[in-house]
Design a protein around this motif. Structure first.
Motif, PDB file in Angstrom:
ATOM      1  N   SER A 115      56.928  90.886  88.537  1.00 55.71           N
ATOM      2  CA  SER A 115      57.585  91.250  89.799  1.00 55.71           C
ATOM      3  C   SER A 115      58.623  90.206  90.205  1.00 55.71           C
ATOM      4  O   SER A 115      59.704  90.542  90.699  1.00 55.71           O
ATOM      5  CB  SER A 115      56.544  91.405  90.907  1.00 55.71           C
ATOM      6  OG  SER A 115      55.670  92.474  90.629  1.00 55.71           O
ATOM      7  N   LEU A 116      58.305  88.946  89.974  1.00 51.41           N
ATOM      8  CA  LEU A 116      59.247  87.871  90.287  1.00 51.41           C
ATOM      9  C   LEU A 116      60.494  87.976  89.407  1.00 51.41           C
ATOM     10  O   LEU A 116      61.623  87.852  89.895  1.00 51.41           O
ATOM     11  CB  LEU A 116      58.581  86.514  90.082  1.00 51.41           C
ATOM     12  CG  LEU A 116      59.486  85.283  90.276  1.00 51.41           C
ATOM     13  CD1 LEU A 116      60.061  85.253  91.685  1.00 51.41           C
ATOM     14  CD2 LEU A 116      58.715  84.005  89.981  1.00 51.41           C
TER      15      LEU A 116
ATOM     16  N   LEU B  44      61.640  90.658  87.929  1.00 54.29           N
ATOM     17  CA  LEU B  44      62.384  91.845  88.353  1.00 54.29           C
ATOM     18  C   LEU B  44      63.286  91.530  89.544  1.00 54.29           C
ATOM     19  O   LEU B  44      64.442  91.944  89.592  1.00 54.29           O
ATOM     20  CB  LEU B  44      61.413  92.973  88.722  1.00 54.29           C
ATOM     21  CG  LEU B  44      60.772  93.734  87.570  1.00 54.29           C
ATOM     22  CD1 LEU B  44      59.676  94.654  88.103  1.00 54.29           C
ATOM     23  CD2 LEU B  44      61.810  94.546  86.819  1.00 54.29           C
ATOM     24  N   SER B  45      62.742  90.794  90.507  1.00 52.45           N
ATOM     25  CA  SER B  45      63.520  90.433  91.693  1.00 52.45           C
ATOM     26  C   SER B  45      64.714  89.559  91.318  1.00 52.45           C
ATOM     27  O   SER B  45      65.823  89.738  91.837  1.00 52.45           O
ATOM     28  CB  SER B  45      62.620  89.698  92.689  1.00 52.45           C
ATOM     29  OG  SER B  45      63.354  89.270  93.812  1.00 52.45           O
ATOM     30  N   GLN B  46      64.508  88.630  90.401  1.00 50.66           N
ATOM     31  CA  GLN B  46      65.596  87.743  89.978  1.00 50.66           C
ATOM     32  C   GLN B  46      66.698  88.522  89.269  1.00 50.66           C
ATOM     33  O   GLN B  46      67.893  88.290  89.507  1.00 50.66           O
ATOM     34  CB  GLN B  46      65.037  86.655  89.049  1.00 50.66           C
ATOM     35  CG  GLN B  46      64.126  85.658  89.739  1.00 50.66           C
ATOM     36  CD  GLN B  46      63.438  84.731  88.754  1.00 50.66           C
ATOM     37  OE1 GLN B  46      63.200  85.067  87.599  1.00 50.66           O
ATOM     38  NE2 GLN B  46      63.124  83.529  89.215  1.00 50.66           N
TER      39      GLN B  46
ATOM     40  N   GLU C  81      67.355  91.746  89.573  1.00 52.79           N
ATOM     41  CA  GLU C  81      67.995  92.659  90.522  1.00 52.79           C
ATOM     42  C   GLU C  81      69.123  91.972  91.290  1.00 52.79           C
ATOM     43  O   GLU C  81      70.160  92.577  91.570  1.00 52.79           O
ATOM     44  CB  GLU C  81      66.949  93.211  91.489  1.00 52.79           C
ATOM     45  CG  GLU C  81      67.467  94.317  92.383  1.00 52.79           C
ATOM     46  CD  GLU C  81      66.367  94.982  93.184  1.00 52.79           C
ATOM     47  OE1 GLU C  81      66.625  96.044  93.754  1.00 52.79           O
ATOM     48  OE2 GLU C  81      65.238  94.421  93.243  1.00 52.79           O
ATOM     49  N   HIS C  82      68.946  90.689  91.593  1.00 56.88           N
ATOM     50  CA  HIS C  82      69.958  89.956  92.340  1.00 56.88           C
ATOM     51  C   HIS C  82      71.183  89.627  91.493  1.00 56.88           C
ATOM     52  O   HIS C  82      72.206  89.192  92.029  1.00 56.88           O
ATOM     53  CB  HIS C  82      69.363  88.662  92.905  1.00 56.88           C
ATOM     54  CG  HIS C  82      68.523  88.880  94.132  1.00 56.88           C
ATOM     55  ND1 HIS C  82      67.168  89.090  94.066  1.00 56.88           N
ATOM     56  CD2 HIS C  82      68.857  88.957  95.445  1.00 56.88           C
ATOM     57  CE1 HIS C  82      66.695  89.270  95.286  1.00 56.88           C
ATOM     58  NE2 HIS C  82      67.697  89.202  96.141  1.00 56.88           N
TER      59      HIS C  82
ATOM     60  N   MET D 208      64.953  95.839  83.302  1.00 60.23           N
ATOM     61  CA  MET D 208      64.011  96.091  84.393  1.00 60.23           C
ATOM     62  C   MET D 208      63.063  97.240  84.042  1.00 60.23           C
ATOM     63  O   MET D 208      61.858  97.170  84.313  1.00 60.23           O
ATOM     64  CB  MET D 208      64.775  96.378  85.680  1.00 60.23           C
ATOM     65  CG  MET D 208      65.521  95.154  86.219  1.00 60.23           C
ATOM     66  SD  MET D 208      66.605  95.512  87.630  1.00 60.23           S
ATOM     67  CE  MET D 208      65.366  95.736  88.927  1.00 60.23           C
TER      68      MET D 208
ATOM     69  N   ARG E 287      58.984  97.113  83.684  1.00 63.59           N
ATOM     70  CA  ARG E 287      58.105  98.072  84.372  1.00 63.59           C
ATOM     71  C   ARG E 287      57.229  98.833  83.385  1.00 63.59           C
ATOM     72  O   ARG E 287      56.104  99.221  83.719  1.00 63.59           O
ATOM     73  CB  ARG E 287      58.948  99.046  85.194  1.00 63.59           C
ATOM     74  CG  ARG E 287      59.651  98.418  86.396  1.00 63.59           C
ATOM     75  CD  ARG E 287      60.254  99.485  87.289  1.00 63.59           C
ATOM     76  NE  ARG E 287      61.026  98.901  88.376  1.00 63.59           N
ATOM     77  CZ  ARG E 287      62.352  98.929  88.454  1.00 63.59           C
ATOM     78  NH1 ARG E 287      63.061  99.523  87.510  1.00 63.59           N
ATOM     79  NH2 ARG E 287      62.975  98.370  89.469  1.00 63.59           N
TER      80      ARG E 287
END
Length: 200
Positions: free
Chosen positions: A72-73, A75-77, A79-80, A103, A107
């Motif tokens: 999840s971490l 993925l967040s990185q 996405e930015h 991504m 998942r």
């Protein structure tokens, strides 16, 4: 023509881990486009490579569906780092597809839904489709006939079929060569794009 539902059906027939393998092979092929774009961003390439390392490692150790916090971490990185829609940087659209494909690969580690891996492949097809849709033909205009007959689209579909066959049969504890193979395919695709741009 990309047949999403047909691919989903094929993916349903193989093991969970092999779906993720197919997805990360796709993401690895698109990685050169993201690296080219992400090199302009602080830690961009490191985030990309860290995400790829994470998926390959999880598959080789068969740690699927486990603790999702690290994924999840990452993925967040990632996405930015996705390019804004109005970006004018070369290959920004392909960088978007590359990031999104990775991504989906991440998942796929936590979801039995075969569509995650299929969406990764869809973004690879989109990478080529977007390129040929915006590439002028020999007259300097964008021709629908040229697009329809672009060998790049057929090549992408053939590559996906080959990747699926490899994902079906690969030894999941020996993935180094397979990762290198996928990366080389990606470098070759980037090279073809650059060659066509120079020719135009």
């Amino acid at each position: 023509m990309f047949e999403f539902q047909k691919l989903v059906t094929h993916l349903e027939s193989i093991e969970y881990a092999r779906r993720s393998l197919f997805a990360v092979m796709t993401a690895e092929r698109l990685a050169p486009f993201f690296r080219r774009y992400a090199s302009l961003l602080p830690d961009g390439v490191e985030v990309l490579d860290g995400g790829l390392d994470y998926v390959w490692s999880r598959i080789s150790t068969e740690k699927l569906g486990a603790d999702q916090r690290e994924g999840s971490l990452i993925l967040s990185q990632i996405e930015h780092l996705i390019p804004p829609e109005d970006s004018s940087e070369l290959f920004s659209a392909q960088a978007d597809d590359a990031a999104s494909s990775l991504m989906y690969a991440i998942r796929s580690l936590y979801s039995p839904d075969p569509r995650e891996a299929a969406w990764a492949a869809q973004r690879a097809y989109d990478t080529v489709d977007n390129f040929v849709n915006n590439l002028p033909d020999s007259t300097g205009t964008i021709s629908k006939g040229y697009i329809d007959h672009s060998p790049l689209l057929n090549d992408e579909l053939e590559t996906q079929r080959a990747d699926f066959a490899l994902a079906q049969s690969a030894d999941l504890t020996e993935l180094v060569k397979l990762r290198s193979h996928s990366g080389q395919n990606g470098e070759e695709l980037l090279g073809k794009f650059l060659s066509l741009i120079k020719r135009g």
